[in-house]
Design an enzyme around this catalytic site. Structure first.
Site, PDB file in Angstrom:
ATOM      1  N   CYS A 133      10.628  90.242 -68.292  1.00 65.62           N
ATOM      2  CA  CYS A 133      11.348  90.426 -67.426  1.00 65.62           C
ATOM      3  C   CYS A 133      12.900  90.211 -67.679  1.00 65.62           C
ATOM      4  O   CYS A 133      13.061  89.122 -68.125  1.00 65.62           O
ATOM      5  CB  CYS A 133      11.067  89.625 -65.996  1.00 65.62           C
ATOM      6  SG  CYS A 133      12.206  90.025 -64.626  1.00 65.62           S
ATOM      7  N   MET A 165       4.414  96.924 -61.877  1.00 64.63           N
ATOM      8  CA  MET A 165       5.606  97.143 -61.360  1.00 64.63           C
ATOM      9  C   MET A 165       5.773  96.445 -59.989  1.00 64.63           C
ATOM     10  O   MET A 165       5.011  96.783 -58.965  1.00 64.63           O
ATOM     11  CB  MET A 165       5.804  98.673 -61.194  1.00 64.63           C
ATOM     12  CG  MET A 165       5.917  99.569 -62.321  1.00 64.63           C
ATOM     13  SD  MET A 165       6.131 101.300 -61.988  1.00 64.63           S
ATOM     14  CE  MET A 165       4.547 101.831 -61.775  1.00 64.63           C
ATOM     15  N   ARG A 196       6.395 103.867 -65.135  1.00 65.58           N
ATOM     16  CA  ARG A 196       7.353 105.115 -64.463  1.00 65.58           C
ATOM     17  C   ARG A 196       6.435 106.380 -64.380  1.00 65.58           C
ATOM     18  O   ARG A 196       6.736 107.185 -63.394  1.00 65.58           O
ATOM     19  CB  ARG A 196       8.484 105.060 -65.033  1.00 65.58           C
ATOM     20  CG  ARG A 196       9.405 103.845 -64.561  1.00 65.58           C
ATOM     21  CD  ARG A 196      10.536 103.822 -65.321  1.00 65.58           C
ATOM     22  NE  ARG A 196      10.545 103.781 -66.847  1.00 65.58           N
ATOM     23  CZ  ARG A 196      11.427 103.922 -67.746  1.00 65.58           C
ATOM     24  NH1 ARG A 196      12.779 104.138 -67.334  1.00 65.58           N
ATOM     25  NH2 ARG A 196      11.139 103.734 -69.127  1.00 65.58           N
TER      26      ARG A 196
HETATM   27  C1  LIG Z   1      10.243  99.298 -60.717  1.00 65.86           C
HETATM   28  C2  LIG Z   1       9.751  98.518 -62.045  1.00 65.86           C
HETATM   29  C3  LIG Z   1       9.283  97.514 -61.706  1.00 65.86           C
HETATM   30  C4  LIG Z   1       8.667  96.803 -62.781  1.00 65.86           C
HETATM   31  N1  LIG Z   1       8.000  95.658 -62.566  1.00 65.86           N
HETATM   32  C5  LIG Z   1       7.401  95.112 -63.623  1.00 65.86           C
HETATM   33  C6  LIG Z   1       6.914  93.590 -63.467  1.00 65.86           C
HETATM   34  O1  LIG Z   1       6.504  93.276 -62.319  1.00 65.86           O
HETATM   35  N2  LIG Z   1       6.107  93.185 -64.478  1.00 65.86           N
HETATM   36  C7  LIG Z   1       6.121  93.627 -65.703  1.00 65.86           C
HETATM   37  O2  LIG Z   1       5.764  92.836 -66.833  1.00 65.86           O
HETATM   38  N3  LIG Z   1       6.986  94.754 -65.937  1.00 65.86           N
HETATM   39  C8  LIG Z   1       7.510  95.434 -65.187  1.00 65.86           C
HETATM   40  N4  LIG Z   1       8.033  96.477 -65.132  1.00 65.86           N
HETATM   41  C9  LIG Z   1       7.963  97.159 -66.624  1.00 65.86           C
HETATM   42  C10 LIG Z   1       7.080  98.244 -66.418  1.00 65.86           C
HETATM   43  O3  LIG Z   1       5.692  97.419 -66.541  1.00 65.86           O
HETATM   44  C11 LIG Z   1       7.150  98.646 -68.190  1.00 65.86           C
HETATM   45  O4  LIG Z   1       6.971  97.759 -69.040  1.00 65.86           O
HETATM   46  C12 LIG Z   1       8.480  99.605 -68.324  1.00 65.86           C
HETATM   47  O5  LIG Z   1       8.902 100.345 -67.104  1.00 65.86           O
HETATM   48  C13 LIG Z   1       8.307 100.748 -69.538  1.00 65.86           C
HETATM   49  O6  LIG Z   1       7.249 101.310 -69.383  1.00 65.86           O
HETATM   50  P1  LIG Z   1       7.546 103.004 -68.667  1.00 65.86           P
HETATM   51  O7  LIG Z   1       8.576 103.637 -69.638  1.00 65.86           O
HETATM   52  O8  LIG Z   1       6.181 103.571 -68.842  1.00 65.86           O
HETATM   53  O9  LIG Z   1       7.808 103.094 -67.283  1.00 65.86           O
HETATM   54  C14 LIG Z   1       8.628  97.469 -64.011  1.00 65.86           C
HETATM   55  C15 LIG Z   1       9.169  98.519 -64.235  1.00 65.86           C
HETATM   56  C16 LIG Z   1       9.820  99.131 -63.269  1.00 65.86           C
HETATM   57  C17 LIG Z   1      10.279 100.585 -63.615  1.00 65.86           C
END
Ligand SMILES: Cc1cc2nc3c(=O)[nH]c(=O)nc-3n(C[C@H](O)[C@H](O)[C@H](O)COP(=O)(O)O)c2cc1C
Length: 342
Positions: free
Chosen positions: A103, A20, A228
């Site tokens: 991304c 993240m 998250r």
């Molecule tokens: C604030 C934020 C920043 C994120 N930054 C990245 C990142 O730098 N690289 C990446 O591959 N995914 C990034 N993601 C995506 C997360 O790794 C993940 O794939 C996505 O949030 C879904 O998973 P979750 O439902 O558990 O949050 C980001 C997500 C959030 C909410």
């Protein structure tokens, strides 16, 4: 919690902290490892920023020597620049180098990086091989299901990745077009994992410990990633392995939270020198951790009004230790952080 091997990498458990941006810095990664994350990944880091030796970007490569299982995630659109940057990233001793292919952010995608890499897949083989040849640690990728509903192509990408010696594929179960809307498509992830040769890490919408536990108990994925969910419940990794994971209530009290926060405070002070950076880093996490606890809105207000670290920690201590055994009541139907870099 059973250790899990994915290719050459040994993780402490099959639940990994997802990358993240602005959050997965050494201080937070250290805390999450302490609190049961099997491994962690850095935030996305620009290959061009590294190649131009931009100081802010170089600082993002920092890994604390106490971190046991951390990878560095890079983003960029051309294999040569990525390879050059990956070589530099190795100086921090990551356990693996991960390529961001998920991304959805316009600024990244219009340059051809992030999820745009899922569009022209004929260019992927040389892209991967360039990076792979530059590094002596495993190469991994994090993708989405595809660019949009008409172009769901994670399966094709996995085959190319396999041929080029990529170690595993982490997949966020949404297309780029979906951004963060709708639900992660776990039917697709499970089918994808079943048919894949490489180990697959499934990701998306595992917001609660009982969801992670249920998925772990019946998945074709080799591991799962949580992003998250760890912000509103820093104990989600530990809770997922406890029998009480079936319950929605946190098994951890306000005192437990403050103990974790105190540890985060130490790690944050050890990671950053500037007081302002420490304050900004701490405040946002302390506010997210409070989600669902009684009085969290008021707490949030006082956090953002606080002027320095000492005052911030004092307010946090009074709030969290005063919670006793109050349960967390989070409305999971409300949207939470629906934008990010993957
Ligand atoms: C604030 C934020 C920043 C994120 N930054 C990245 C990142 O730098 N690289 C990446 O591959 N995914 C990034 N993601 C995506 C997360 O790794 C993940 O794939 C996505 O949030 C879904 O998973 P979750 O439902 O558990 O949050 C980001 C997500 C959030 C909410």
């Amino acid at each position: 919690m059973n250790p899990t091997s994915l290719g050459q990498i040994d993780f402490g458990s099959p639940l990994i902290l997802a990358p993240m941006a602005g959050i997965c810095t050494p201080n937070f990664r250290l805390l999450m490892e302490d609190l049961g994350a099997g491994g962690t990944v850095s935030e996305l880091i620009s290959c061009h920023g590294i190649n131009y030796e931009n100081q802010k970007t170089m600082d993002m490569l920092k890994i604390d020597e106490r971190e046991n299982r951390v990878g560095i995630q890079l983003f960029g659109e051309d294999g040569e620049s990525m390879a050059k940057a990956a070589k530099v990233a190795l100086r921090s001793n990551p356990k693996f180098i991960d390529i961001n292919m998920g991304c959805p952010v316009r600024k990244v995608v219009t340059k051809g990086g992030g999820s745009a890499l899922m569009k022209n897949i004929e260019e992927l083989a040389p892209f991967f091989s360039n990076v792979k040849a530059a590094i002596d640690v495993p190469l991994t990728i994090k993708i989405r299901t595809g660019w949009d509903a008409d172009d769901v192509n994670a399966d094709k990408i996995e085959k190319i990745a396999l041929n080029e010696g990529v170690e595993w594929v982490a997949i966020h179960g949404r297309t780029r077009a979906q951004q963060y809307t709708g639900l992660a498509n776990w039917d697709y992830i499970e089918e994808f994992a079943q048919n894949a040769t490489l180990p697959i890490i499934g990701n998306g919408d595992l917001h609660q410990a009982h969801q992670a536990r249920a998925r772990m108990d019946a998945t074709n994925c080799k591991a799962l990633m949580i992003a998250r969910g760890a912000l509103r419940n820093p104990f989600i990794f530990l809770e997922s392995f406890k029998d009480g994971a079936q319950s929605q209530n946190s098994l951890f009290t306000g005192d437990d939270y403050f103990e974790a926060i105190d540890r985060l405070y130490q790690y944050t002070c050890e990671t950053y020198e500037r007081e302002r950076t420490i304050l900004v880093q701490l405040r946002k996490l302390l506010v997210w951790f409070a989600a669902g606890f009684p009085g969290c809105a008021k707490f949030r207000g006082s956090m953002f009004a606080s002027q320095d670290i000492e005052e911030t920690m004092k307010i946090a201590q009074a709030y969290y230790t005063g919670l006793g055994n109050s349960p967390k009541k989070i409305n999971y139907d409300e949207v939470f952080m629906n934008s990010g870099h993957g």
